[in-house]
Design an enzyme around this catalytic site. Sequence first.
Site, mmCIF file in Angstrom:
data_model
loop_
_atom_site.group_PDB
_atom_site.id
_atom_site.type_symbol
_atom_site.label_atom_id
_atom_site.label_comp_id
_atom_site.label_asym_id
_atom_site.label_seq_id
_atom_site.Cartn_x
_atom_site.Cartn_y
_atom_site.Cartn_z
ATOM 1 N N ASP A 46 -13.736 5.257 21.592
ATOM 2 C CA ASP A 46 -14.526 6.440 21.934
ATOM 3 C C ASP A 46 -13.664 7.610 22.379
ATOM 4 O O ASP A 46 -12.495 7.447 22.689
ATOM 5 C CB ASP A 46 -15.468 6.103 23.099
ATOM 6 C CG ASP A 46 -16.686 5.331 22.630
ATOM 7 O OD1 ASP A 46 -16.832 5.129 21.416
ATOM 8 O OD2 ASP A 46 -17.488 4.930 23.497
ATOM 9 N N LYS A 68 -18.406 10.437 20.203
ATOM 10 C CA LYS A 68 -19.172 10.426 21.453
ATOM 11 C C LYS A 68 -18.556 11.374 22.448
ATOM 12 O O LYS A 68 -17.737 11.007 23.264
ATOM 13 C CB LYS A 68 -19.197 9.037 22.091
ATOM 14 C CG LYS A 68 -20.049 8.058 21.373
ATOM 15 C CD LYS A 68 -20.483 7.000 22.359
ATOM 16 C CE LYS A 68 -21.625 6.208 21.793
ATOM 17 N NZ LYS A 68 -22.164 5.268 22.719
ATOM 18 N N MET A 184 -21.975 12.223 34.078
ATOM 19 C CA MET A 184 -22.584 13.127 33.080
ATOM 20 C C MET A 184 -23.508 14.154 33.728
ATOM 21 O O MET A 184 -24.549 14.485 33.182
ATOM 22 C CB MET A 184 -23.402 12.324 32.045
ATOM 23 C CG MET A 184 -22.612 11.250 31.342
ATOM 24 S SD MET A 184 -23.647 10.144 30.352
ATOM 25 C CE MET A 184 -24.279 9.008 31.581
HETATM 26 N N1 SAH Z 1 -18.350 3.917 30.833
HETATM 27 C C1 SAH Z 1 -17.792 5.068 31.479
HETATM 28 C C2 SAH Z 1 -18.801 6.180 31.656
HETATM 29 C C3 SAH Z 1 -19.274 6.776 30.373
HETATM 30 S S1 SAH Z 1 -20.440 8.056 30.634
HETATM 31 C C4 SAH Z 1 -17.194 4.670 32.820
HETATM 32 O O1 SAH Z 1 -17.369 3.543 33.262
HETATM 33 O O2 SAH Z 1 -16.526 5.468 33.425
HETATM 34 C C5 SAH Z 1 -19.441 9.479 30.454
HETATM 35 C C6 SAH Z 1 -19.245 10.171 31.785
HETATM 36 O O3 SAH Z 1 -18.276 9.462 32.546
HETATM 37 C C7 SAH Z 1 -18.680 11.551 31.699
HETATM 38 O O4 SAH Z 1 -19.698 12.493 31.421
HETATM 39 C C8 SAH Z 1 -18.123 11.742 33.076
HETATM 40 O O5 SAH Z 1 -19.139 12.017 33.995
HETATM 41 C C9 SAH Z 1 -17.606 10.365 33.369
HETATM 42 N N2 SAH Z 1 -16.169 10.226 33.125
HETATM 43 C C10 SAH Z 1 -15.552 9.371 32.292
HETATM 44 N N3 SAH Z 1 -14.221 9.483 32.392
HETATM 45 C C11 SAH Z 1 -13.985 10.425 33.317
HETATM 46 C C12 SAH Z 1 -12.815 10.994 33.894
HETATM 47 N N4 SAH Z 1 -11.589 10.608 33.534
HETATM 48 N N5 SAH Z 1 -12.959 11.938 34.841
HETATM 49 C C13 SAH Z 1 -14.154 12.343 35.246
HETATM 50 N N6 SAH Z 1 -15.287 11.848 34.736
HETATM 51 C C14 SAH Z 1 -15.212 10.902 33.794
#
Ligand code: SAH
Length: 514
Positions: A46, A68, A184
Amino acid sequence: MTAYSDKKVARSRGKVYLIGAGPGDPTLITVKGLELLKRAEVLVYDYLATPKLLKFVPKEAELIYAGKKGGQCHAHTQEEINQMLVDHACAGKIVVRLKGGDPFIFGRGGEELEELARHNIAFEVVPGVTSATAAATYAGVPITHREYTASVAFITGHEDPAKETSNIAWDKIATGIGTLVFYMGIKNLSFITENLIKHGRDPETPVVVVRWASTPIQRSVVGTLSTIAEVVKKEKITPPALIVVGEVVKLRDTINWFEKRPLFGKRILVTRTREQASELVRLLEDQGADCVEGATIALAPPDSWEPLDVELNRLGEYQWLVFTSINAIRFFFTRLFERGLDCRSLAGPKIAVVGTSTAEVLKEYGLVADLVPEEFTGEGLAASMVAQGVRGCKVLLPRAKKAREILPEILEENGAEVEIVPVYQNVRPKDYEMVRKELAAGNIDMVTFTSSSTVTNFLDMLGSDREVLAGVKVATIGPITAKTAQKAGLTIDVQPKTYTIPALVESILDFYEK
Ligand code: SAH
Protein backbone atom coordinates in the site's frame (compact mmCIF):
# COMPACT_ATOMS: atom_id res chain seq x y z
CA MET A 1 -19.43 -16.55 6.02
CA THR A 2 -17.27 -19.65 6.19
CA ALA A 3 -15.15 -20.00 9.28
CA TYR A 4 -11.47 -20.36 8.41
CA SER A 5 -11.04 -23.37 10.69
CA ASP A 6 -14.03 -25.22 9.23
CA LYS A 7 -12.23 -26.19 6.08
CA LYS A 8 -9.09 -28.06 5.48
CA VAL A 9 -6.68 -25.74 3.76
CA ALA A 10 -5.07 -27.29 0.73
CA ARG A 11 -1.37 -27.87 1.39
CA SER A 12 -0.06 -27.65 -2.11
CA ARG A 13 -1.24 -24.12 -2.70
CA GLY A 14 0.38 -20.83 -1.93
CA LYS A 15 -0.05 -18.83 1.18
CA VAL A 16 -0.75 -15.21 1.99
CA TYR A 17 1.07 -13.39 4.77
CA LEU A 18 -0.68 -10.24 5.86
CA ILE A 19 2.07 -8.14 7.37
CA GLY A 20 2.12 -4.84 9.21
CA ALA A 21 4.94 -2.65 7.87
CA GLY A 22 4.89 -0.33 10.86
CA PRO A 23 4.31 3.40 10.78
CA GLY A 24 6.97 4.68 8.38
CA ASP A 25 10.46 4.12 9.75
CA PRO A 26 11.35 0.89 7.92
CA THR A 27 13.24 -0.48 10.91
CA LEU A 28 10.02 -0.59 12.90
CA ILE A 29 8.77 -3.68 11.05
CA THR A 30 8.81 -6.83 13.20
CA VAL A 31 11.59 -9.41 12.84
CA LYS A 32 8.99 -11.90 11.67
CA GLY A 33 7.60 -9.49 9.11
CA LEU A 34 11.07 -8.87 7.71
CA GLU A 35 11.87 -12.59 7.51
CA LEU A 36 8.72 -13.15 5.50
CA LEU A 37 9.37 -10.18 3.21
CA LYS A 38 12.64 -11.85 2.27
CA ARG A 39 10.74 -14.94 1.17
CA ALA A 40 8.04 -13.17 -0.84
CA GLU A 41 7.33 -14.31 -4.38
CA VAL A 42 4.60 -11.74 -4.84
CA LEU A 43 4.36 -8.53 -2.85
CA VAL A 44 1.22 -6.45 -2.76
CA TYR A 45 1.85 -3.18 -0.91
CA ASP A 46 0.00 0.00 0.00
CA TYR A 47 0.77 3.69 -0.16
CA LEU A 48 1.45 3.83 3.57
CA ALA A 49 3.74 0.78 3.63
CA THR A 50 7.12 2.42 3.36
CA PRO A 51 8.82 1.79 -0.02
CA LYS A 52 12.10 1.57 1.89
CA LEU A 53 11.16 -1.99 2.76
CA LEU A 54 11.04 -3.04 -0.88
CA LYS A 55 14.79 -3.59 -1.00
CA PHE A 56 14.38 -6.63 1.24
CA VAL A 57 12.11 -8.38 -1.23
CA PRO A 58 13.89 -10.87 -3.52
CA LYS A 59 14.74 -9.42 -6.94
CA GLU A 60 12.71 -12.05 -8.76
CA ALA A 61 9.55 -11.26 -6.80
CA GLU A 62 6.62 -9.59 -8.49
CA LEU A 63 5.82 -6.21 -6.92
CA ILE A 64 2.29 -4.91 -7.09
CA TYR A 65 1.37 -1.44 -5.88
CA ALA A 66 -2.13 -1.51 -4.52
CA GLY A 67 -2.39 2.23 -4.05
CA LYS A 68 -4.80 3.55 -1.43
CA LYS A 69 -4.11 7.16 -0.70
CA GLY A 70 -6.70 8.78 1.52
CA GLY A 71 -9.69 7.81 -0.55
CA GLN A 72 -8.43 9.25 -3.84
CA CYS A 73 -6.29 7.73 -6.55
CA HIS A 74 -6.68 4.09 -5.64
CA ALA A 75 -4.48 2.11 -7.98
CA HIS A 76 -6.77 -0.88 -7.45
CA THR A 77 -10.19 -1.29 -5.88
CA GLN A 78 -10.51 -3.42 -2.76
CA GLU A 79 -12.21 -6.12 -4.85
CA GLU A 80 -9.31 -6.16 -7.29
CA ILE A 81 -6.83 -6.44 -4.45
CA ASN A 82 -8.76 -9.32 -2.90
CA GLN A 83 -8.86 -11.07 -6.25
CA MET A 84 -5.12 -10.58 -6.80
CA LEU A 85 -4.33 -12.19 -3.48
CA VAL A 86 -6.57 -15.13 -4.29
CA ASP A 87 -5.15 -15.58 -7.79
CA HIS A 88 -1.49 -15.50 -6.78
CA ALA A 89 -2.03 -17.79 -3.82
CA CYS A 90 -3.92 -20.24 -6.02
CA ALA A 91 -0.96 -20.16 -8.41
CA GLY A 92 1.07 -21.57 -5.54
CA LYS A 93 2.95 -18.38 -4.65
CA ILE A 94 4.13 -17.03 -1.33
CA VAL A 95 2.22 -13.79 -1.28
CA VAL A 96 3.10 -10.99 1.11
CA ARG A 97 0.40 -8.42 1.62
CA LEU A 98 2.15 -5.46 3.21
CA LYS A 99 0.13 -2.77 4.92
CA GLY A 100 1.06 0.38 6.77
CA GLY A 101 1.00 0.23 10.55
CA ASP A 102 -0.97 -2.74 11.80
CA PRO A 103 -3.09 -4.57 9.22
CA PHE A 104 -6.07 -4.93 11.56
CA ILE A 105 -6.27 -1.31 12.65
CA PHE A 106 -8.22 0.63 10.04
CA GLY A 107 -6.43 -1.36 7.40
CA ARG A 108 -9.22 -3.53 5.97
CA GLY A 109 -6.97 -6.48 6.69
CA GLY A 110 -9.93 -8.39 8.04
CA GLU A 111 -11.86 -8.05 4.78
CA GLU A 112 -8.98 -9.39 2.72
CA LEU A 113 -8.65 -12.41 4.97
CA GLU A 114 -12.37 -13.15 4.88
CA GLU A 115 -12.04 -13.35 1.12
CA LEU A 116 -9.08 -15.74 1.41
CA ALA A 117 -10.97 -17.87 3.90
CA ARG A 118 -13.86 -18.07 1.44
CA HIS A 119 -11.45 -19.49 -1.11
CA ASN A 120 -9.91 -21.86 1.36
CA ILE A 121 -6.48 -20.24 1.08
CA ALA A 122 -3.92 -20.48 3.86
CA PHE A 123 -2.85 -17.26 5.53
CA GLU A 124 -1.02 -15.81 8.51
CA VAL A 125 -1.07 -12.35 10.03
CA VAL A 126 1.91 -10.49 11.43
CA PRO A 127 0.95 -7.46 13.52
CA GLY A 128 2.74 -4.15 13.09
CA VAL A 129 3.41 -1.03 15.11
CA THR A 130 0.30 1.00 14.48
CA SER A 131 0.75 4.65 13.56
CA ALA A 132 -1.22 5.84 16.60
CA THR A 133 1.28 4.56 19.12
CA ALA A 134 4.17 5.51 16.87
CA ALA A 135 2.88 9.05 16.35
CA ALA A 136 2.42 9.56 20.06
CA THR A 137 5.80 8.04 20.88
CA TYR A 138 7.66 10.00 18.20
CA ALA A 139 5.94 13.20 19.26
CA GLY A 140 7.12 12.64 22.82
CA VAL A 141 3.73 11.63 24.22
CA PRO A 142 3.33 8.50 26.33
CA ILE A 143 -0.09 7.36 25.20
CA THR A 144 -1.03 6.36 28.77
CA HIS A 145 0.43 7.60 32.02
CA ARG A 146 -0.60 6.75 35.56
CA GLU A 147 -1.05 10.35 36.53
CA TYR A 148 -3.06 11.37 33.50
CA THR A 149 -5.10 8.58 32.01
CA ALA A 150 -5.97 4.94 32.36
CA SER A 151 -7.60 4.49 28.98
CA VAL A 152 -6.97 5.12 25.31
CA ALA A 153 -9.14 4.75 22.21
CA PHE A 154 -8.31 4.48 18.52
CA ILE A 155 -11.03 6.12 16.47
CA THR A 156 -11.56 6.70 12.78
CA GLY A 157 -11.85 10.35 11.87
CA HIS A 158 -12.99 9.41 8.42
CA GLU A 159 -16.69 9.13 9.11
CA ASP A 160 -18.79 11.37 6.93
CA PRO A 161 -20.02 14.29 9.10
CA ALA A 162 -23.23 14.35 7.04
CA LYS A 163 -24.11 10.82 8.10
CA GLU A 164 -27.36 10.75 10.08
CA THR A 165 -26.41 8.22 12.70
CA SER A 166 -22.77 7.98 13.69
CA ASN A 167 -20.95 4.74 14.57
CA ILE A 168 -18.99 6.76 17.06
CA ALA A 169 -20.57 7.34 20.46
CA TRP A 170 -19.33 10.93 20.75
CA ASP A 171 -21.15 11.48 24.03
CA LYS A 172 -19.36 8.50 25.58
CA ILE A 173 -15.84 8.91 24.19
CA ALA A 174 -15.74 12.67 24.78
CA THR A 175 -15.55 12.27 28.54
CA GLY A 176 -15.37 8.51 29.08
CA ILE A 177 -11.87 7.94 27.74
CA GLY A 178 -8.56 9.55 28.64
CA THR A 179 -6.48 9.59 25.47
CA LEU A 180 -8.19 9.70 22.08
CA VAL A 181 -6.32 9.02 18.88
CA PHE A 182 -7.97 9.75 15.56
CA TYR A 183 -6.82 8.17 12.31
CA MET A 184 -7.69 9.74 8.94
CA GLY A 185 -9.09 12.79 10.67
CA ILE A 186 -7.37 15.79 9.14
CA LYS A 187 -10.16 16.68 6.75
CA ASN A 188 -12.74 16.38 9.51
CA LEU A 189 -10.65 17.95 12.25
CA SER A 190 -12.99 20.79 13.17
CA PHE A 191 -15.95 18.40 13.10
CA ILE A 192 -14.07 16.13 15.54
CA THR A 193 -13.02 18.86 17.96
CA GLU A 194 -16.44 20.51 17.92
CA ASN A 195 -18.11 17.22 18.65
CA LEU A 196 -15.82 16.46 21.57
CA ILE A 197 -16.37 19.93 23.07
CA LYS A 198 -20.12 19.73 22.47
CA HIS A 199 -20.22 16.48 24.40
CA GLY A 200 -18.39 17.81 27.41
CA ARG A 201 -14.64 17.57 26.82
CA ASP A 202 -12.71 20.56 28.16
CA PRO A 203 -11.90 22.90 25.24
CA GLU A 204 -8.49 23.45 26.83
CA THR A 205 -7.54 19.75 26.44
CA PRO A 206 -4.14 19.61 24.70
CA VAL A 207 -3.90 18.11 21.23
CA VAL A 208 -0.95 17.14 19.06
CA VAL A 209 -1.23 16.43 15.35
CA VAL A 210 1.60 14.36 13.89
CA ARG A 211 2.26 14.01 10.17
CA TRP A 212 4.43 11.25 8.70
CA ALA A 213 5.25 10.02 12.17
CA SER A 214 8.57 8.24 12.76
CA THR A 215 10.02 9.35 9.43
CA PRO A 216 12.68 12.02 8.87
CA ILE A 217 10.00 14.34 7.51
CA GLN A 218 7.80 14.06 10.59
CA ARG A 219 6.06 17.28 11.56
CA SER A 220 3.97 17.90 14.60
CA VAL A 221 1.89 20.83 15.77
CA VAL A 222 0.16 21.39 19.08
CA GLY A 223 -2.88 23.24 20.26
CA THR A 224 -6.00 22.66 22.30
CA LEU A 225 -9.36 21.27 21.28
CA SER A 226 -10.50 24.82 20.62
CA THR A 227 -7.44 25.94 18.64
CA ILE A 228 -5.95 22.92 16.86
CA ALA A 229 -8.14 23.08 13.74
CA GLU A 230 -6.90 26.63 13.10
CA VAL A 231 -3.29 25.65 13.79
CA VAL A 232 -3.42 22.74 11.35
CA LYS A 233 -4.90 24.94 8.68
CA LYS A 234 -2.34 27.67 9.22
CA GLU A 235 0.59 25.23 9.25
CA LYS A 236 -0.81 23.45 6.17
CA ILE A 237 -0.68 20.00 7.74
CA THR A 238 -2.02 17.48 5.25
CA PRO A 239 -2.60 13.70 5.53
CA PRO A 240 -1.30 11.27 6.59
CA ALA A 241 -1.52 12.56 10.13
CA LEU A 242 -2.75 11.39 13.50
CA ILE A 243 -4.60 13.46 16.07
CA VAL A 244 -3.79 12.73 19.70
CA VAL A 245 -6.11 14.30 22.25
CA GLY A 246 -5.60 14.20 26.01
CA GLU A 247 -3.77 15.48 29.05
CA VAL A 248 -0.80 13.19 28.24
CA VAL A 249 0.10 15.57 25.41
CA LYS A 250 1.51 17.91 28.09
CA LEU A 251 4.31 15.43 28.73
CA ARG A 252 5.73 16.30 25.35
CA ASP A 253 7.40 19.32 26.91
CA THR A 254 9.74 16.96 28.77
CA ILE A 255 9.78 13.87 26.56
CA ASN A 256 9.96 15.14 22.97
CA TRP A 257 13.05 13.03 22.21
CA PHE A 258 12.73 12.46 18.46
CA GLU A 259 12.30 16.00 17.23
CA LYS A 260 14.88 17.35 19.67
CA ARG A 261 17.77 15.42 18.17
CA PRO A 262 20.33 17.98 16.98
CA LEU A 263 20.01 17.39 13.23
CA PHE A 264 16.27 16.68 13.12
CA GLY A 265 14.68 18.28 10.08
CA LYS A 266 17.98 18.67 8.24
CA ARG A 267 18.35 16.95 4.89
CA ILE A 268 21.95 16.23 4.10
CA LEU A 269 23.30 15.08 0.78
CA VAL A 270 26.05 12.46 0.96
CA THR A 271 28.15 12.30 -2.19
CA ARG A 272 30.47 9.40 -1.29
CA THR A 273 30.33 6.08 -3.06
CA ARG A 274 27.53 3.85 -1.86
CA GLU A 275 30.11 1.44 -0.45
CA GLN A 276 31.73 4.15 1.66
CA ALA A 277 28.70 6.24 2.58
CA SER A 278 27.37 4.04 5.35
CA GLU A 279 29.46 5.33 8.26
CA LEU A 280 28.73 8.96 7.46
CA VAL A 281 25.05 8.23 6.91
CA ARG A 282 24.76 6.30 10.16
CA LEU A 283 26.47 8.99 12.23
CA LEU A 284 24.32 11.73 10.70
CA GLU A 285 21.13 9.74 11.12
CA ASP A 286 22.02 9.04 14.76
CA GLN A 287 21.79 12.78 15.24
CA GLY A 288 18.41 12.94 13.51
CA ALA A 289 19.41 14.02 10.02
CA ASP A 290 17.63 12.81 6.92
CA CYS A 291 20.35 11.65 4.55
CA VAL A 292 19.98 11.68 0.81
CA GLU A 293 22.48 9.34 -0.79
CA GLY A 294 23.62 10.78 -4.07
CA ALA A 295 26.88 9.02 -4.83
CA THR A 296 29.05 10.98 -7.24
CA ILE A 297 31.45 8.11 -7.63
CA ALA A 298 30.63 4.49 -8.27
CA LEU A 299 33.06 1.59 -8.31
CA ALA A 300 33.31 -0.70 -11.29
CA PRO A 301 35.58 -3.57 -12.31
CA PRO A 302 38.54 -2.59 -14.53
CA ASP A 303 38.07 -2.50 -18.31
CA SER A 304 39.91 -5.79 -18.48
CA TRP A 305 40.88 -8.40 -15.91
CA GLU A 306 43.69 -9.65 -18.09
CA PRO A 307 46.57 -7.82 -16.34
CA LEU A 308 45.51 -9.21 -12.98
CA ASP A 309 44.86 -12.68 -14.35
CA VAL A 310 48.41 -12.80 -15.70
CA GLU A 311 49.84 -11.92 -12.28
CA LEU A 312 47.54 -14.32 -10.44
CA ASN A 313 49.24 -17.12 -12.38
CA ARG A 314 52.66 -16.12 -11.13
CA LEU A 315 52.10 -14.83 -7.61
CA GLY A 316 54.94 -17.04 -6.43
CA GLU A 317 57.43 -14.73 -8.16
CA TYR A 318 56.49 -11.78 -5.91
CA GLN A 319 58.04 -10.88 -2.56
CA TRP A 320 55.34 -8.32 -1.71
CA LEU A 321 51.63 -7.95 -2.34
CA VAL A 322 50.45 -4.46 -1.38
CA PHE A 323 46.91 -3.17 -0.74
CA THR A 324 46.33 0.58 -0.37
CA SER A 325 42.54 0.48 -0.07
CA ILE A 326 39.63 -1.67 1.07
CA ASN A 327 38.17 -1.52 -2.42
CA ALA A 328 41.37 -2.97 -3.88
CA ILE A 329 41.15 -5.91 -1.47
CA ARG A 330 37.51 -6.61 -2.27
CA PHE A 331 37.89 -6.45 -6.04
CA PHE A 332 41.15 -8.45 -5.93
CA PHE A 333 39.55 -11.32 -4.03
CA THR A 334 36.37 -11.27 -6.07
CA ARG A 335 38.49 -11.95 -9.15
CA LEU A 336 40.74 -14.45 -7.36
CA PHE A 337 37.70 -16.53 -6.40
CA GLU A 338 36.13 -16.11 -9.84
CA ARG A 339 39.25 -17.72 -11.25
CA GLY A 340 38.68 -20.71 -9.00
CA LEU A 341 41.66 -19.82 -6.79
CA ASP A 342 41.73 -19.19 -3.05
CA CYS A 343 44.01 -17.82 -0.31
CA ARG A 344 46.50 -20.65 -0.75
CA SER A 345 47.78 -18.98 -3.90
CA LEU A 346 48.88 -16.07 -1.70
CA ALA A 347 51.21 -18.24 0.37
CA GLY A 348 54.36 -16.82 -1.30
CA PRO A 349 54.51 -13.01 -1.03
CA LYS A 350 54.36 -11.02 2.18
CA ILE A 351 51.31 -8.78 2.38
CA ALA A 352 51.44 -5.07 3.24
CA VAL A 353 48.39 -2.88 3.82
CA VAL A 354 48.04 0.86 4.25
CA GLY A 355 46.27 0.95 7.63
CA THR A 356 44.26 -0.81 10.29
CA SER A 357 40.96 -0.72 8.34
CA THR A 358 42.52 -2.43 5.34
CA ALA A 359 44.15 -4.92 7.74
CA GLU A 360 40.72 -5.70 9.23
CA VAL A 361 39.21 -6.33 5.82
CA LEU A 362 42.12 -8.53 4.84
CA LYS A 363 41.44 -10.60 7.93
CA GLU A 364 37.89 -11.23 6.67
CA TYR A 365 39.57 -13.23 3.92
CA GLY A 366 41.58 -15.23 6.47
CA LEU A 367 44.85 -13.36 6.03
CA VAL A 368 46.90 -11.39 8.52
CA ALA A 369 48.93 -8.49 7.10
CA ASP A 370 52.70 -8.80 7.50
CA LEU A 371 53.11 -5.05 7.50
CA VAL A 372 50.89 -2.17 8.67
CA PRO A 373 52.72 1.19 8.70
CA GLU A 374 52.57 3.58 11.61
CA GLU A 375 51.34 6.37 9.39
CA PHE A 376 48.36 5.31 7.29
CA THR A 377 49.31 7.01 4.02
CA GLY A 378 51.04 5.96 0.81
CA GLU A 379 54.18 7.72 2.03
CA GLY A 380 53.99 5.99 5.41
CA LEU A 381 53.56 2.61 3.79
CA ALA A 382 56.47 3.22 1.41
CA ALA A 383 58.73 4.25 4.30
CA SER A 384 57.89 1.13 6.33
CA MET A 385 58.52 -1.16 3.37
CA VAL A 386 61.77 0.57 2.51
CA ALA A 387 62.86 0.17 6.13
CA GLN A 388 62.38 -3.58 5.77
CA GLY A 389 64.42 -3.55 2.56
CA VAL A 390 62.86 -3.69 -0.90
CA ARG A 391 65.92 -3.64 -3.16
CA GLY A 392 65.57 -6.30 -5.82
CA CYS A 393 62.07 -7.26 -4.58
CA LYS A 394 59.14 -7.77 -6.91
CA VAL A 395 56.08 -5.89 -5.61
CA LEU A 396 52.53 -6.44 -6.87
CA LEU A 397 50.21 -3.46 -6.38
CA PRO A 398 46.56 -4.13 -7.27
CA ARG A 399 44.70 -0.82 -7.00
CA ALA A 400 42.41 1.69 -8.70
CA LYS A 401 43.02 2.41 -12.35
CA LYS A 402 43.83 6.01 -11.49
CA ALA A 403 45.62 6.59 -8.20
CA ARG A 404 48.40 8.58 -6.59
CA GLU A 405 51.84 7.53 -7.88
CA ILE A 406 53.79 8.29 -4.74
CA LEU A 407 53.98 4.72 -3.36
CA PRO A 408 55.28 2.98 -6.51
CA GLU A 409 57.67 5.87 -7.13
CA ILE A 410 59.32 5.65 -3.71
CA LEU A 411 59.53 1.86 -3.93
CA GLU A 412 61.16 2.00 -7.35
CA GLU A 413 63.60 4.71 -6.25
CA ASN A 414 64.67 2.24 -3.59
CA GLY A 415 65.33 -0.55 -6.02
CA ALA A 416 62.05 -2.45 -6.07
CA GLU A 417 60.35 -3.66 -9.24
CA VAL A 418 56.69 -2.64 -8.98
CA GLU A 419 53.89 -4.15 -11.06
CA ILE A 420 50.67 -2.11 -10.97
CA VAL A 421 47.46 -3.88 -11.99
CA PRO A 422 44.07 -2.19 -12.05
CA VAL A 423 41.44 -4.09 -10.07
CA TYR A 424 38.72 -1.43 -10.08
CA GLN A 425 37.97 2.00 -11.40
CA ASN A 426 35.97 5.00 -10.30
CA VAL A 427 33.16 5.79 -12.66
CA ARG A 428 30.56 8.51 -12.63
CA PRO A 429 27.03 7.30 -11.91
CA LYS A 430 24.85 7.84 -14.93
CA ASP A 431 21.74 9.14 -13.28
CA TYR A 432 21.82 12.16 -11.01
CA GLU A 433 18.29 13.29 -11.76
CA MET A 434 16.95 12.45 -8.29
CA VAL A 435 19.52 14.67 -6.59
CA ARG A 436 19.04 17.49 -9.05
CA LYS A 437 15.29 17.44 -8.43
CA GLU A 438 15.74 17.45 -4.66
CA LEU A 439 18.10 20.40 -4.92
CA ALA A 440 15.83 22.28 -7.29
CA ALA A 441 12.90 21.78 -4.93
CA GLY A 442 14.95 23.31 -2.11
CA ASN A 443 14.83 20.06 -0.15
CA ILE A 444 18.53 19.83 0.67
CA ASP A 445 20.05 21.79 3.56
CA MET A 446 23.65 20.70 3.25
CA VAL A 447 25.94 18.80 0.92
CA THR A 448 28.96 16.86 2.20
CA PHE A 449 32.18 16.27 0.27
CA THR A 450 34.71 13.71 1.42
CA SER A 451 37.23 14.01 -1.41
CA SER A 452 38.13 16.32 -4.26
CA SER A 453 36.69 13.94 -6.81
CA THR A 454 33.29 14.03 -5.09
CA VAL A 455 33.35 17.82 -5.57
CA THR A 456 34.39 17.74 -9.21
CA ASN A 457 32.02 14.94 -10.14
CA PHE A 458 29.14 16.56 -8.28
CA LEU A 459 29.56 19.88 -10.07
CA ASP A 460 30.06 18.18 -13.44
CA MET A 461 26.93 16.15 -12.97
CA LEU A 462 24.91 19.20 -11.99
CA GLY A 463 26.13 20.89 -15.14
CA SER A 464 25.31 24.54 -15.60
CA ASP A 465 22.46 24.29 -13.14
CA ARG A 466 24.31 26.05 -10.31
CA GLU A 467 21.32 28.09 -9.07
CA VAL A 468 19.94 25.00 -7.40
CA LEU A 469 22.80 25.28 -4.89
CA ALA A 470 21.64 28.66 -3.57
CA GLY A 471 21.25 28.42 0.19
CA VAL A 472 22.69 24.91 0.38
CA LYS A 473 25.43 24.68 3.04
CA VAL A 474 28.70 22.98 2.13
CA ALA A 475 30.73 20.67 4.38
CA THR A 476 34.14 19.36 3.34
CA ILE A 477 36.24 16.77 5.13
CA GLY A 478 39.68 18.37 4.84
CA PRO A 479 41.74 21.21 3.38
CA ILE A 480 42.40 19.58 -0.01
CA THR A 481 38.72 18.91 -0.62
CA ALA A 482 37.90 22.42 0.60
CA LYS A 483 40.40 23.94 -1.79
CA THR A 484 38.89 22.08 -4.75
CA ALA A 485 35.43 23.24 -3.71
CA GLN A 486 36.52 26.85 -3.25
CA LYS A 487 38.30 26.90 -6.60
CA ALA A 488 35.06 25.71 -8.16
CA GLY A 489 33.26 28.65 -6.61
CA LEU A 490 31.66 27.07 -3.54
CA THR A 491 31.69 28.68 -0.11
CA ILE A 492 32.69 26.29 2.69
CA ASP A 493 30.51 26.36 5.81
CA VAL A 494 31.87 23.34 7.67
CA GLN A 495 35.44 22.09 7.84
CA PRO A 496 36.69 19.90 10.71
CA LYS A 497 40.15 20.21 12.25
CA THR A 498 40.93 16.51 11.86
CA TYR A 499 40.10 14.86 8.59
CA THR A 500 37.88 11.96 9.64
CA ILE A 501 34.20 11.16 9.21
CA PRO A 502 33.37 11.41 12.96
CA ALA A 503 35.13 14.80 13.10
CA LEU A 504 33.14 15.95 10.07
CA VAL A 505 29.89 15.01 11.81
CA GLU A 506 31.00 16.81 15.00
CA SER A 507 31.66 19.95 12.98
CA ILE A 508 28.26 19.72 11.32
CA LEU A 509 26.70 19.51 14.79
CA ASP A 510 28.70 22.56 15.91
CA PHE A 511 27.59 24.44 12.82
CA TYR A 512 23.89 23.88 13.45
CA GLU A 513 24.22 24.47 17.19
CA LYS A 514 25.35 28.01 16.50
N1 SAH B 1 -3.26 0.36 9.46
C1 SAH B 1 -2.71 1.67 9.67
C2 SAH B 1 -3.74 2.76 9.55
C3 SAH B 1 -4.30 2.91 8.18
S1 SAH B 1 -5.50 4.19 8.09
C4 SAH B 1 -2.03 1.72 11.03
O1 SAH B 1 -2.14 0.79 11.81
O2 SAH B 1 -1.36 2.68 11.31
C5 SAH B 1 -4.56 5.50 7.41
C6 SAH B 1 -4.32 6.58 8.44
O3 SAH B 1 -3.29 6.16 9.33
C7 SAH B 1 -3.81 7.87 7.89
O4 SAH B 1 -4.87 8.66 7.39
C8 SAH B 1 -3.19 8.50 9.10
O5 SAH B 1 -4.16 9.03 9.95
C9 SAH B 1 -2.61 7.29 9.78
N2 SAH B 1 -1.18 7.11 9.51
C10 SAH B 1 -0.58 6.04 8.95
N3 SAH B 1 0.75 6.20 8.93
C11 SAH B 1 1.00 7.39 9.49
C12 SAH B 1 2.18 8.13 9.79
N4 SAH B 1 3.40 7.67 9.49
N5 SAH B 1 2.05 9.32 10.40
C13 SAH B 1 0.87 9.82 10.73
N6 SAH B 1 -0.27 9.17 10.47
C14 SAH B 1 -0.21 7.97 9.87
